[in-house]
Design a protein around this motif. Sequence first.
Motif, PDB file in Angstrom:
ATOM      1  N   LEU A   1      51.733  53.038  32.596  1.00  0.00           N
ATOM      2  CA  LEU A   1      50.700  52.012  32.643  1.00  0.00           C
ATOM      3  C   LEU A   1      50.199  51.887  34.072  1.00  0.00           C
ATOM      4  CD1 LEU A   1      49.187  49.809  31.098  1.00  0.00           C
ATOM      5  CD2 LEU A   1      51.084  48.280  31.544  1.00  0.00           C
ATOM      6  N   THR A   2      48.918  52.150  34.293  1.00  0.00           N
ATOM      7  CA  THR A   2      48.389  52.199  35.652  1.00  0.00           C
ATOM      8  C   THR A   2      47.405  51.082  35.970  1.00  0.00           C
ATOM      9  OG1 THR A   2      46.614  53.699  34.956  1.00  0.00           O
ATOM     10  CG2 THR A   2      48.649  54.708  35.771  1.00  0.00           C
ATOM     11  N   ASP A   3      46.982  50.314  34.977  1.00  0.00           N
ATOM     12  CA  ASP A   3      46.044  49.226  35.227  1.00  0.00           C
ATOM     13  C   ASP A   3      46.825  47.989  35.661  1.00  0.00           C
ATOM     14  OD1 ASP A   3      44.399  46.842  34.727  1.00  0.00           O
ATOM     15  OD2 ASP A   3      42.949  48.278  33.933  1.00  0.00           O
ATOM     16  N   SER A   4      46.643  47.563  36.904  1.00  0.00           N
ATOM     17  CA  SER A   4      47.440  46.460  37.453  1.00  0.00           C
ATOM     18  C   SER A   4      47.222  45.155  36.700  1.00  0.00           C
ATOM     19  CB  SER A   4      47.103  46.260  38.931  1.00  0.00           C
ATOM     20  OG  SER A   4      45.720  45.954  39.089  1.00  0.00           O
ATOM     21  N   LEU A   5      46.057  44.981  36.099  1.00  0.00           N
ATOM     22  CA  LEU A   5      45.775  43.753  35.362  1.00  0.00           C
ATOM     23  C   LEU A   5      46.711  43.621  34.166  1.00  0.00           C
ATOM     24  CD1 LEU A   5      43.726  41.446  35.712  1.00  0.00           C
ATOM     25  CD2 LEU A   5      42.335  42.527  33.950  1.00  0.00           C
ATOM     26  N   PHE A   6      47.006  44.740  33.500  1.00  0.00           N
ATOM     27  CA  PHE A   6      47.880  44.714  32.333  1.00  0.00           C
ATOM     28  C   PHE A   6      49.354  44.891  32.715  1.00  0.00           C
ATOM     29  CE2 PHE A   6      43.789  45.453  30.412  1.00  0.00           C
ATOM     30  CZ  PHE A   6      43.850  44.719  29.238  1.00  0.00           C
ATOM     31  N   VAL A   7      49.616  45.520  33.847  1.00  0.00           N
ATOM     32  CA  VAL A   7      50.990  45.586  34.339  1.00  0.00           C
ATOM     33  C   VAL A   7      51.488  44.174  34.618  1.00  0.00           C
ATOM     34  CG1 VAL A   7      52.444  46.291  36.276  1.00  0.00           C
ATOM     35  CG2 VAL A   7      50.849  47.923  35.273  1.00  0.00           C
ATOM     36  N   GLY A   8      50.583  43.343  35.144  1.00  0.00           N
ATOM     37  CA  GLY A   8      50.952  41.963  35.421  1.00  0.00           C
ATOM     38  C   GLY A   8      51.621  41.810  36.764  1.00  0.00           C
ATOM     39  N   GLU A   9      52.632  40.982  36.830  1.00  0.00           N
ATOM     40  CA  GLU A   9      53.304  40.657  38.086  1.00  0.00           C
ATOM     41  C   GLU A   9      54.740  41.190  38.088  1.00  0.00           C
ATOM     42  OE1 GLU A   9      54.351  39.977  41.504  1.00  0.00           O
ATOM     43  OE2 GLU A   9      52.262  39.472  41.002  1.00  0.00           O
ATOM     44  N   PRO A  10      55.035  42.252  38.862  1.00  0.00           N
ATOM     45  CA  PRO A  10      56.384  42.833  38.892  1.00  0.00           C
ATOM     46  C   PRO A  10      57.474  41.836  39.271  1.00  0.00           C
ATOM     47  CG  PRO A  10      54.805  44.333  39.888  1.00  0.00           C
ATOM     48  CD  PRO A  10      54.069  43.057  39.642  1.00  0.00           C
ATOM     49  N   SER A  11      57.139  40.827  40.067  1.00  0.00           N
ATOM     50  CA  SER A  11      58.143  39.827  40.457  1.00  0.00           C
ATOM     51  C   SER A  11      58.689  39.075  39.254  1.00  0.00           C
ATOM     52  CB  SER A  11      57.537  38.835  41.453  1.00  0.00           C
ATOM     53  OG  SER A  11      57.164  39.484  42.649  1.00  0.00           O
ATOM     54  N   ALA A  12      57.932  39.043  38.147  1.00  0.00           N
ATOM     55  CA  ALA A  12      58.394  38.373  36.932  1.00  0.00           C
ATOM     56  C   ALA A  12      59.548  39.126  36.282  1.00  0.00           C
ATOM     57  CB  ALA A  12      57.240  38.226  35.936  1.00  0.00           C
ATOM     58  N   GLY A  13      59.824  40.343  36.743  1.00  0.00           N
ATOM     59  CA  GLY A  13      60.948  41.119  36.238  1.00  0.00           C
ATOM     60  C   GLY A  13      62.057  41.277  37.260  1.00  0.00           C
ATOM     61  N   ASP A  14      61.975  40.541  38.380  1.00  0.00           N
ATOM     62  CA  ASP A  14      62.918  40.686  39.491  1.00  0.00           C
ATOM     63  C   ASP A  14      63.829  39.467  39.572  1.00  0.00           C
ATOM     64  OD1 ASP A  14      64.261  41.023  41.852  1.00  0.00           O
ATOM     65  OD2 ASP A  14      62.491  41.460  43.062  1.00  0.00           O
ATOM     66  N   ALA A  15      65.078  39.598  39.155  1.00  0.00           N
ATOM     67  CA  ALA A  15      66.014  38.466  39.113  1.00  0.00           C
ATOM     68  C   ALA A  15      66.267  37.882  40.494  1.00  0.00           C
ATOM     69  CB  ALA A  15      67.334  38.919  38.480  1.00  0.00           C
ATOM     70  N   ILE A  16      66.350  38.731  41.507  1.00  0.00           N
ATOM     71  CA  ILE A  16      66.632  38.250  42.861  1.00  0.00           C
ATOM     72  C   ILE A  16      65.475  37.414  43.392  1.00  0.00           C
ATOM     73  CG2 ILE A  16      67.029  38.959  45.259  1.00  0.00           C
ATOM     74  CD1 ILE A  16      68.619  41.307  44.207  1.00  0.00           C
ATOM     75  N   PHE A  17      64.247  37.867  43.158  1.00  0.00           N
ATOM     76  CA  PHE A  17      63.086  37.102  43.600  1.00  0.00           C
ATOM     77  C   PHE A  17      63.049  35.740  42.904  1.00  0.00           C
ATOM     78  CE2 PHE A  17      58.723  35.680  42.914  1.00  0.00           C
ATOM     79  CZ  PHE A  17      58.277  35.581  44.219  1.00  0.00           C
TER      80      PHE A  17
END
Length: 358
Positions: free
Chosen positions: A39-55
């Motif tokens: 998936l290369t479209d950043s709009l649909f990838v969304g926010e990677p921080s939402a998958g980062d437990a430490i963040f």
Amino acid sequence: MKKTIIFLVILMTISCSDKKKGNREFLIVPNSETNKFSLTDSLFVGEPSAGDAIFIKNTVEILGNSYFEEFDSILNRHNGIFSHFKSDEIIKSINITPDLSFELKRKKYKREENLKDIQIILYTKFKRIVKDSILFYKYHIDGVGNYTLQRNETLSYIDEKLNLYSLNTYTGLSEDAVGVDSWKKYAIQKESGKIKFISDLNYRYLASNKEKEMDKPSEFSENPVSTTSNENYDLDYGFQNTTFLYNCNASDHVTFSLNYGDFSCPSTEIRFKALLIKKDENNFELKYSEIKGYNIETTLDSKNYSEEISVGSLKYSNNKIEFTWLGFYNTKTKKREFTQNPFTGKVEYSSIILQKCQ
């Protein structure tokens, strides 16, 4: 080889024709060898921080630092994109496979709340028919009382396997304090377009494991693993997403959800969380994590409760739980508090049996 060439020709033909359709474009291409997607479209990838437990853990637990500022800047960045769209307006659509496509649409809002109520829905379509939907992004400000405001947020992240991580938070704007309502993992099924719930995720438990891995001496590797990877984020003990009850016939029973060690009783507004630590195949330990619910929080000295000393234990077998409750350990007084079993309301000196109810 001939089939591969035919496929590429078809893909190029469809891609070229799609350029005439405004915002529709092929952004995910199947890999013929691994059958993975990119998936290369950043709009649909969304926010990677939402998958980062430490963040997530740092944003929630460390006040007055750059994590909250980064969290706010993430929201502002998404707001800058989504706030320009009108009620019920389609933002963008993409094709994932010849049959599966995604569509983002802004939820209806009151005109005067354009910048205070931004909710974006992700729709999945299979063979051009809507099959499922989920809240993809949210920024909503509510007035609470006369002097303060509360903001509710949702951030989503879709990884390369079409797993969707949904982080739902709330922020007290008067004190810049962020709390987590839920963190869930879903899987978007490319064969049907359905969004399947996988599990609740515990950011404290997962962040703790990641931090321990980071503290270990690293060995040389040509392919180092990213500390923000979303692999192995499920608490899969064989009974995740399962609720166990003490009395199946009671109308107002206490429930216990194993993935969070989450206790709740609607009538008394009691709700608290404990980390579930696996000791062996059938035995687990509970450690205090967080108290929720105004009524119970105001009567307990929760800020001094130990997160290292067990509050209870459980043994799981044959779809039943043998549950033992000890109470919260107050590090200041060196005594146990709230020793009444949350299921029975009594001080229990032996274990009780919890079961799944139909």
